[in-house]
Design an enzyme around this catalytic site. Structure first.
Site, PDB file in Angstrom:
ATOM      1  N   ASP A   1     -20.727 -50.806 -31.499  1.00 44.94           N
ATOM      2  CA  ASP A   1     -21.776 -50.694 -32.524  1.00 44.94           C
ATOM      3  C   ASP A   1     -22.808 -51.806 -32.428  1.00 44.94           C
ATOM      4  O   ASP A   1     -23.366 -52.229 -33.442  1.00 44.94           O
ATOM      5  CB  ASP A   1     -21.178 -50.693 -33.948  1.00 44.94           C
ATOM      6  CG  ASP A   1     -20.081 -49.664 -34.094  1.00 44.94           C
ATOM      7  OD1 ASP A   1     -20.290 -48.536 -33.640  1.00 44.94           O
ATOM      8  OD2 ASP A   1     -19.021 -50.000 -34.642  1.00 44.94           O
TER       9      ASP A   1
ATOM     10  N   LYS B   1     -26.419 -50.404 -28.924  1.00 44.22           N
ATOM     11  CA  LYS B   1     -26.693 -50.043 -27.520  1.00 44.22           C
ATOM     12  C   LYS B   1     -27.599 -48.829 -27.444  1.00 44.22           C
ATOM     13  O   LYS B   1     -28.436 -48.730 -26.560  1.00 44.22           O
ATOM     14  CB  LYS B   1     -25.385 -49.691 -26.782  1.00 44.22           C
ATOM     15  CG  LYS B   1     -24.441 -50.835 -26.592  1.00 44.22           C
ATOM     16  CD  LYS B   1     -23.206 -50.392 -25.840  1.00 44.22           C
ATOM     17  CE  LYS B   1     -22.318 -49.443 -26.618  1.00 44.22           C
ATOM     18  NZ  LYS B   1     -21.680 -50.005 -27.808  1.00 44.22           N
TER      19      LYS B   1
ATOM     20  N   GLY C   1     -20.759 -42.536 -31.296  1.00 44.64           N
ATOM     21  CA  GLY C   1     -21.729 -41.656 -31.931  1.00 44.64           C
ATOM     22  C   GLY C   1     -23.074 -42.317 -31.906  1.00 44.64           C
ATOM     23  O   GLY C   1     -23.180 -43.532 -31.988  1.00 44.64           O
ATOM     24  N   HIS C   2     -24.090 -41.520 -31.776  1.00 48.95           N
ATOM     25  CA  HIS C   2     -25.406 -42.102 -31.636  1.00 48.95           C
ATOM     26  C   HIS C   2     -26.416 -41.182 -32.321  1.00 48.95           C
ATOM     27  O   HIS C   2     -26.432 -39.987 -32.066  1.00 48.95           O
ATOM     28  CB  HIS C   2     -25.689 -42.228 -30.136  1.00 48.95           C
ATOM     29  CG  HIS C   2     -27.009 -42.807 -29.825  1.00 48.95           C
ATOM     30  ND1 HIS C   2     -27.619 -43.726 -30.645  1.00 48.95           N
ATOM     31  CD2 HIS C   2     -27.862 -42.605 -28.801  1.00 48.95           C
ATOM     32  CE1 HIS C   2     -28.774 -44.055 -30.115  1.00 48.95           C
ATOM     33  NE2 HIS C   2     -28.951 -43.388 -29.003  1.00 48.95           N
TER      34      HIS C   2
ATOM     35  N   GLN D   1     -18.440 -48.041 -26.945  1.00 50.41           N
ATOM     36  CA  GLN D   1     -17.631 -49.129 -27.519  1.00 50.41           C
ATOM     37  C   GLN D   1     -18.117 -50.493 -26.988  1.00 50.41           C
ATOM     38  O   GLN D   1     -19.285 -50.651 -26.775  1.00 50.41           O
ATOM     39  CB  GLN D   1     -16.132 -48.921 -27.240  1.00 50.41           C
ATOM     40  CG  GLN D   1     -15.528 -47.755 -28.029  1.00 50.41           C
ATOM     41  CD  GLN D   1     -15.727 -46.416 -27.369  1.00 50.41           C
ATOM     42  OE1 GLN D   1     -15.510 -46.280 -26.180  1.00 50.41           O
ATOM     43  NE2 GLN D   1     -16.133 -45.420 -28.119  1.00 50.41           N
TER      44      GLN D   1
END
Ligand code: IMP
Length: 420
Positions: A13, A16, A40-41, A223
């Site tokens: 988190d 990135k 998740g993005h 991650q």
């Protein structure tokens, strides 16, 4: 540089996604190298919001996107993502490539992940319950089902029957939950097979050719370093290799083909799930950072734990990844603090102080942070150049790590980025 790895330098988190979006615009191919729908993005393009978990987000801007052998693929998630992208006018054929060697997350992996966490109770890892650990475990024990098995219904059926036979015993006898009907799983998986077949690719060859042709390839880790299965804070880690070397392993290229490693770190630290966290903020400042930084998980919605920047952990990330430059994100979140502590060393139980991340788990569990306090800037970062104290904060980090900070995140929007 033609081959760049973007790696999370903390516990995930780090922001990135935004940095990948920025660099993807100048890349020819974006490659996701590990993890699965535990990441998740959310990206907003021209006012439209896309939530992406499996495919590198560059796809929204029409950049070719590959999923490497080191990833685990939940076919339900991948198919719905492809459908959604296409439904909203984003082309995927000839642009999305999935390694045939990547492993599939099967329904029993999701069931086992949840059941194991419930059983561990107080000792739970705090996983995303997306089946990640059980899928990688089956890969290592060699009863996993791979993406390329989708291409042969006979092999797929055999493998599902074999795996289901074993998993059902665990589900029923160990966890006391409903077994899966192998035939139903075969039918459900075959339904996805036809949809996914055109995307199955030799991604090692794809990347090799792209690099030979001088194209720009971006490798995107999910991650972060401290969640790495080998080098992170085990057992509070994910089950794959987020560190930069994971990119070479996942895509089957030699490590010397990677030119640059861009580490991404927040200007503070967050962590989801359990496990030791030396620089975790005490008192109400933690809630303030959480609210200012909107620190709630994209996949699970969980509150993230917040800490002051930890230079010991970051120095470790520079070492294990070979980080060549750093992006420091969410610096604006600290704009409301008149003083900003930074963890510069750890004090071990015997009173000794160290700059180096402890290799021994008990040392890490019991260490205390040694903070140095830097001046805050108490003004918004909405225009260049950075206020003097903010620039001093960034320079302090770069100096302590011996790595240049080349990108600074100054706000939530895609444009709120300064290049130094
Ligand atoms: P898993 O990857 O779902 O098995 O979860 C293992 C650990 O990694 C847990 O502590 C999760 O909270 C953490 N984790 C997994 N994915 C992410 C992520 O994208 N961001 C932050 N933490 C994550």
């Amino acid at each position: 540089m033609p081959a760049t790895v973007i790696v999370g330098a903390q516990w995930g988190d780090e922001g990135k996604g935004k940095i990948v979006d920025l660099l993807a615009q100048e890349s020819d191919l974006v490659c996701r190298y590990q993890g699965g729908p535990n990441a998740g993005h959310t990206i907003v393009v021209d006012g439209e919001t896309f939530k992406i978990r499996a495919i590198p987000s560059g796809i929204v801007g029409g950049v070719a996107s590959a999923i490497g052998a080191g990833c685990v693929v939940d076919p339900d998630v991948l198919v719905s993502e492809l459908d959604e992208l296409e439904g909203r006018g984003c082309r995927t054929d000839g642009l999305v490539f999935v390694s045939g060697n990547a492993h599939l997350i099967m329904p029993w992996h999701v069931a086992l992940d949840g059941a194991r966490e419930r059983r561990l109770g107080r000792l739970q890892i705090g996983t995303t319950r997306r089946g990640i650990g059980p899928a990688y475990a089956d890969k290592a024990t060699r009863i996993g089902i791979r993406v390329q098995d989708l291409l042969d219904p006979k092999i797929l059926r055999e493998k599902i029957e074999l795996a289901a036979g074993e998993k059902n015993v665990w589900l029923e006898r160990v966890y006391g939950i409903e077994p899966f009907d192998a035939e139903e799983v075969v039918v459900r998986t075959l339904a996805h097979a036809e949809r996914l077949a055109p995307y199955v690719t030799d991604t090692s060859l794809l990347v090799d050719r792209a690099l030979r042709d001088g194209r720009k390839v971006l490798f995107e880790g999910a991650q972060g370093t401290l969640l790495d299965l080998d080098h992170g804070t085990y057992p509070f880690v994910t089950s794959s290799s987020p560190i930069a070397a994971g990119a070479a392993v996942s895509f089957g290229i030699g490590p010397q083909r990677i030119d640059e490693v861009l580490g991404v770190s927040k200007a503070y630290v967050t962590r989801v799930g359990e496990g030791p966290f030396p620089s975790e903020i005490e008192g109400e400042a933690q809630q303030r950072v959480r609210e200012l930084g909107a620190e709630f998980g994209t996949v699970t919605g969980r509150e993230r734990r917040c800490g002051w920047l930890d230079l010991v952990a970051l120095r470790f990330a520079v070492r294990v990844n070979g980080i060549t430059s750093l992006a420091l994100t969410k610096v604006d979140v600290l704009s409301e603090f008149d003083e900003i502590p930074v963890c510069v060393r750890y004090r071990l139980l015997d009173g000794e102080e160290t700059d180096d991340f402890p290799a021994n788990q008990s040392d890490f569990h019991h260490c205390a942070p040694v903070f140095e306090t830097l001046a805050g800037w108490l003004e918004p970062l909405d225009s260049a150049p950075l206020p003097r104290a903010a620039r001093a904060y960034v320079d302090f980090v770069a100096g302590a790590l011996g790595v240049p900070v080349t990108i600074v995140g100054t706000g939530a929007s895609r444009e709120a980025v300064l290049t130094l």
